[in-house]
Enzyme design. Structure first.
Site, mmCIF file in Angstrom:
data_model
loop_
_atom_site.group_PDB
_atom_site.id
_atom_site.type_symbol
_atom_site.label_atom_id
_atom_site.label_comp_id
_atom_site.label_asym_id
_atom_site.label_seq_id
_atom_site.Cartn_x
_atom_site.Cartn_y
_atom_site.Cartn_z
ATOM 1 N N HIS A 1 -9.314 11.302 11.443
ATOM 2 C CA HIS A 1 -10.555 11.633 12.141
ATOM 3 C C HIS A 1 -11.382 12.524 11.233
ATOM 4 C CE1 HIS A 1 -10.062 9.673 15.969
ATOM 5 N NE2 HIS A 1 -8.861 10.175 16.131
ATOM 6 N N ASP B 1 -18.013 11.706 10.510
ATOM 7 C CA ASP B 1 -18.367 10.664 11.476
ATOM 8 C C ASP B 1 -19.839 10.291 11.397
ATOM 9 O OD1 ASP B 1 -15.804 10.550 12.387
ATOM 10 O OD2 ASP B 1 -16.212 11.296 14.393
#
Length: 377
Positions: free
Chosen positions: A138, A168
């Site tokens: 992540h 992200d």
């Protein structure tokens, strides 16, 4: 008359969570028809909390103005069922691990056989090739793996988690939008589509531009909080105030630094911060800690010193400047008719739809008729 430059562009979006859905939202705000392909039970972010109406607030914010079809991609007939949509779409976005779309019969070569000029974009953490391509992760993992986090992660006693999902959004969403637009321009010129491999980790080196310049050119690799832009300089620093708030100093240029030093009354012997930066930082911490944030805000008002009080999100959302800029004019509505400002996206106002028109995230499978080859909006 609003000029929505992506009107007539159809996007088939298999992505979930943040990077791909935010990219799809940006394209949708510029006029594209974005169709989410969801599993029969819906993508996982629909079920996140807190709920706002039928779905999570996170889902609602990221999927305003899109459409939804449901397909069990593990079903042997799923790829064939999607053919009518693929044939009529311009862009495909997917966010699975490398190899998954191939196992599903929806890899670039097979999709291109149906739609030869397709712009096909794959988003992953580490890209489609290389030793790390199958490694799970992540945002925090990607900025850690690329050295970006090492530039400013706090101390052993107090670790700092970055407030923004840089990998992200900065490594996934923005490169996805940028490269899709480049590919669409290229297609206009040549008639050819493109395959785009977006690795969220790749762009993290871009964000560390100054540090990599120092390292590669001079062998001076910055460490944790010891450089000009990461906490090593008094001129680019966060200082606590007496009332428990903070002041953000970014007085990098000499004219700003001189003005700030005069305003706070910093001793002359400490103003040359190249001599003993730690001593200057300590003195400034003491000065800022003697007064409240409200006092300091009044001191900085109208002065050219690149210094301000750190505002809360709630305060920023009410700031007259951002309100006048129209950042919160667009409206998000849920199934119950409740309304809040839509997510701010970096699309110029002249390229978006009317701000007064509310937009909703799609209900699950609301547009399954599109699987039969229904015409575009």
């Amino acid at each position: 008359m609003v000029n929505r430059p992506l009107s007539g562009i159809r996007v088939l979006d298999f992505s979930t969570l943040l990077p791909g859905p935010l990219a799809g939202l940006i394209l949708a705000e510029a006029g594209a028809e974005v169709i989410k392909v969801e599993r029969p039970e819906g993508e996982e972010i629909r079920r996140f909390v807190p709920r706002w109406g039928d779905d999570s607030i996170h889902f609602a914010l990221l999927n305003r103005g899109k459409r939804s079809v449901t397909v069990d991609l593990k079903d042997p007939g799923a790829a064939a069922r999607l053919e009518p949509l693929i044939r009529d779409c311009d862009v495909l976005i997917e966010q699975f691990r490398p190899g998954v779309m191939s196992r599903l019969g929806l890899d670039y070569e097979r999709v291109r056989a149906i739609r030869p000029d397709i712009v096909y974009c794959s988003i992953t953490g580490y890209g489609q090739s290389g030793p790390k391509s199958q490694v799970a992760g992540h945002d925090l993992n990607y900025i850690a793996e690329t050295g970006l986090l090492a530039l400013s992660h706090g101390s052993a006693a107090h670790q700092v988690i970055p407030p923004a999902l840089v990998a992200d959004i900065g490594g996934g969403t923005m490169p996805t939008v940028l490269n899709i637009l480049l590919a669409l321009i290229g297609r206009q010129r040549t008639g050819e589509g493109a395959y785009i491999d977006i690795a969220m980790s790749d762009a993290m080196f871009t964000y560390a531009w100054w540090a990599y310049g120092m390292g590669h050119a001079f062998g001076d690799w910055p460490g944790n909080g010891d450089s000009l832009l990461s906490g090593g300089s008094p001129r680019y620093q966060i200082y606590p105030t007496r009332d428990g708030r903070f002041v953000a100093v970014a007085a990098l240029e000499q004219k700003f630094w001189d003005e700030l030093c005069d305003l706070i009354g910093l001793e002359r012997r400490l103003r040359d911060d190249s001599v003993d930066p730690a001593a200057t930082i300590a003195a400034m911490r003491a000065i800022f800690g003697n007064r409240s944030s409200e006092d300091w805000a009044a001191v900085f008002e109208g002065r050219d010193c690149a210094t301000n009080v750190v505002r809360t999100l709630a305060e920023a959302a009410k700031d007259p400047h951002f309100l006048e800029r129209g950042l919160f004019d667009h409206v998000l509505e849920n199934q119950a008719g409740q309304r809040i400002p839509a997510l701010v996206v970096p699309v110029a106002p002249q390229f978006r739809g009317p701000a007064a028109t509310p937009g909703r995230a799609p209900t699950l499978g609301a547009d399954n008729d599109l699987l039969d080859g229904s015409v575009r909006q």
